[in-house]
Scaffold this active site. Sequence first.
Site, PDB file in Angstrom:
ATOM      1  N   LYS A   1       0.878   4.740   6.838  1.00 10.45           N
ATOM      2  CA  LYS A   1       0.415   5.586   5.736  1.00 10.45           C
ATOM      3  C   LYS A   1       1.102   6.950   5.828  1.00 10.45           C
ATOM      4  CE  LYS A   1      -2.766   2.454   4.695  1.00 10.45           C
ATOM      5  NZ  LYS A   1      -2.680   1.616   3.479  1.00 10.45           N
TER       6      LYS A   1
ATOM      7  N   SER B   1       0.799  -1.224   0.000  1.00 11.91           N
ATOM      8  CA  SER B   1       0.000   0.000   0.000  1.00 11.91           C
ATOM      9  C   SER B   1       0.832   1.274   0.000  1.00 11.91           C
ATOM     10  CB  SER B   1      -0.949   0.022   1.205  1.00 11.91           C
ATOM     11  OG  SER B   1      -0.232   0.163   2.418  1.00 11.91           O
TER      12      SER B   1
END
Length: 252
Positions: free
Chosen positions: A107, A45
Site C-alpha cells: 500500500k 488494490s
Amino acid sequence: MSVTSGTKRKEGGFSETVKVIFHALIIALVIRTFLFQPFNIPSGSMKATLLVGDYLFVSKYSYGYSQYSLPLSPPLFSGRIPGGMTPERGDVVVFRLPKDTSTDYIKRVIGLPGDKIQVIDGVVNINGVPIKRERAPDFIENEEGVREQPVKRWKETLPNGVSYYTLDLVDNGFADNTQVYTVPPGNYFMMGDNRDNSTDSRFLSQVGYVPFENIVGKAQIIFFSVYEGERAWQFWRWPVSVRWNRLFTIVR
C-alpha cells in the site's frame, strides 16, 4: 592411467559445479535478505500504479531491518536496526499484515505517527487539511479480455509534495467518508491507490494501523510484468503476454 585421470577430472568438475551452485545460493540469500526481495502483485488494490501481474523489487535496507526482513521471520530481535530511517508520506511499501503476519500487503503510506486522518467525500484530510486533489484523464483498461470502461482518476499531492494517481470506481463509495483516525506512535496509516477496491488502514478490524516493525521494505522498480491471467514462467508466450512498456518502471 588415462581412465584414472579422466575420472579425477570428472570428480573435480562435479565438485566445482557444486561449489559454484552453493556460492550462488548464498549470494542470492544475502541479496534477498539484506538488499532486494522480489514480490508480485496478485490484486488490483494499487491499480493503476501497480497492476495484477507486475513483478517488482522491494529494497530491504530503506528503513533498516526488522525480524520480517529475515527468511521465516524468526523473532531474534524487536524493533528495527539500524534506526533513524523512517517511511515518508507517499512511499509505496510492503508490510506484514498486523492481523496475520504471514501475509504481505502493499500500500501507500498516507499517515505518519501522530497524524489525524479522515476521508471526507473521497478526499483525504491530514490533520484537518484536505490534500490537493485534481481531476486527471480517465483510466481505461486496454488488456485482452477486459472490457474497456473508463474509470475516474485523480491526481493527489501530499503535504510533502509527493504526487500520484488514484482511481475512483464509484461515487460515494463505502469508505469515501470515514471517522477520524489518530495514528498511534510507531505506526503508519496505509491506503491503496484503487480507493474503492482496497482493504487498508481505513478498516481497523482487517488491517488498521501498521507498526513500523511490520514494514518489509520500499517498492522500487517493476522488473517484469505480464497481463492478468498470464503465467510469467510461460516464456514461449512472452511476445504476447509481457507488458513490455512496464519493464524497469520506477514505482512512484
